[in-house]
Design a protein around this motif. Sequence first.
Motif, PDB file in Angstrom:
ATOM      1  N   GLN A  40       0.830  -1.208   0.000  1.00  0.00           N
ATOM      2  CA  GLN A  40       0.000   0.000   0.000  1.00  0.00           C
ATOM      3  C   GLN A  40       0.865   1.259   0.000  1.00  0.00           C
ATOM      4  O   GLN A  40       0.610   2.192  -0.765  1.00  0.00           O
ATOM      5  CB  GLN A  40      -0.943   0.009   1.199  1.00  0.00           C
ATOM      6  N   ARG A  41       1.911   1.300   0.835  1.00  0.00           N
ATOM      7  CA  ARG A  41       2.802   2.470   0.856  1.00  0.00           C
ATOM      8  C   ARG A  41       3.523   2.619  -0.482  1.00  0.00           C
ATOM      9  O   ARG A  41       3.653   3.719  -1.011  1.00  0.00           O
ATOM     10  CB  ARG A  41       3.832   2.346   1.983  1.00  0.00           C
ATOM     11  N   SER A  43       2.568   1.684  -3.356  1.00  0.00           N
ATOM     12  CA  SER A  43       1.667   2.027  -4.457  1.00  0.00           C
ATOM     13  C   SER A  43       1.640   3.539  -4.706  1.00  0.00           C
ATOM     14  O   SER A  43       1.352   3.975  -5.812  1.00  0.00           O
ATOM     15  CB  SER A  43       0.260   1.485  -4.217  1.00  0.00           C
ATOM     16  N   ALA A  44       1.981   4.326  -3.693  1.00  0.00           N
ATOM     17  CA  ALA A  44       2.100   5.773  -3.885  1.00  0.00           C
ATOM     18  C   ALA A  44       3.241   6.096  -4.849  1.00  0.00           C
ATOM     19  O   ALA A  44       3.257   7.173  -5.444  1.00  0.00           O
ATOM     20  CB  ALA A  44       2.318   6.474  -2.541  1.00  0.00           C
ATOM     21  N   GLU A  45       4.184   5.163  -4.989  1.00  0.00           N
ATOM     22  CA  GLU A  45       5.298   5.306  -5.934  1.00  0.00           C
ATOM     23  C   GLU A  45       5.051   4.463  -7.188  1.00  0.00           C
ATOM     24  O   GLU A  45       5.980   4.053  -7.861  1.00  0.00           O
ATOM     25  CB  GLU A  45       6.603   4.883  -5.263  1.00  0.00           C
ATOM     26  N   ARG A  46       3.788   4.179  -7.459  1.00  0.00           N
ATOM     27  CA  ARG A  46       3.334   3.458  -8.651  1.00  0.00           C
ATOM     28  C   ARG A  46       3.753   1.983  -8.669  1.00  0.00           C
ATOM     29  O   ARG A  46       3.913   1.391  -9.722  1.00  0.00           O
ATOM     30  CB  ARG A  46       3.781   4.175  -9.921  1.00  0.00           C
ATOM     31  N   TYR A  47       3.936   1.391  -7.501  1.00  0.00           N
ATOM     32  CA  TYR A  47       4.254  -0.034  -7.406  1.00  0.00           C
ATOM     33  C   TYR A  47       2.988  -0.856  -7.632  1.00  0.00           C
ATOM     34  O   TYR A  47       1.931  -0.532  -7.099  1.00  0.00           O
ATOM     35  CB  TYR A  47       4.829  -0.348  -6.027  1.00  0.00           C
ATOM     36  N   ARG A  48       3.114  -1.894  -8.452  1.00  0.00           N
ATOM     37  CA  ARG A  48       2.002  -2.816  -8.692  1.00  0.00           C
ATOM     38  C   ARG A  48       2.549  -4.228  -8.766  1.00  0.00           C
ATOM     39  O   ARG A  48       3.746  -4.428  -9.007  1.00  0.00           O
ATOM     40  CB  ARG A  48       1.295  -2.500 -10.006  1.00  0.00           C
ATOM     41  N   ARG A  65       7.402  -0.970 -10.845  1.00  0.00           N
ATOM     42  CA  ARG A  65       6.963   0.422 -10.776  1.00  0.00           C
ATOM     43  C   ARG A  65       7.444   1.159 -12.017  1.00  0.00           C
ATOM     44  O   ARG A  65       8.463   0.804 -12.602  1.00  0.00           O
ATOM     45  CB  ARG A  65       7.429   1.100  -9.500  1.00  0.00           C
TER      46      ARG A  65
END
Length: 148
Positions: A40-41, A43-48, A65
């Motif tokens: 979740q944290r 994902s703010a850096e476009r991690y999927r 990412r």
Amino acid sequence: MDNIEIRHADTQEDLRACFRVMQQLRPHLQTHEDFAQRVQRMSAERYRILGAWDGPASLAVAGYRLQENLIYGRFLYVDDLVTTVASRGRNLGARLLDGLSDIAMRQDCEKLVLDTGLSNALAQRFYFRQGLVTGAIRFSKSIDKEEQ
């Protein structure tokens, strides 16, 4: 017949299924809750996470990412790539890399980039077979917070 679906992990149930796979690569991840909070944290850096799925079961995962820097321009960075021991030899890692390459192309990236340990000869052979080439040696240093 191969019923494997390549798709993103978009739900909490998906993340729970990915955890046991990711833990094979990242054994320091002890709980699903810790894993889910980190994802979740990040994902703010476009991690999927892109996964290879057999129904609800995750067999292989790739965490990635989208980034941009002065060296590569826009690029897709692969943080994690792992296939379960039981699913190796089924071409799932290659299928995930193909899926990541497609994402990179659609996102107008110049490169797909990943790191692997110098001692990980099996992964290096796999990456060479997939058309990846070495382009750098990464250096790192642990930061001892107690010295500060």
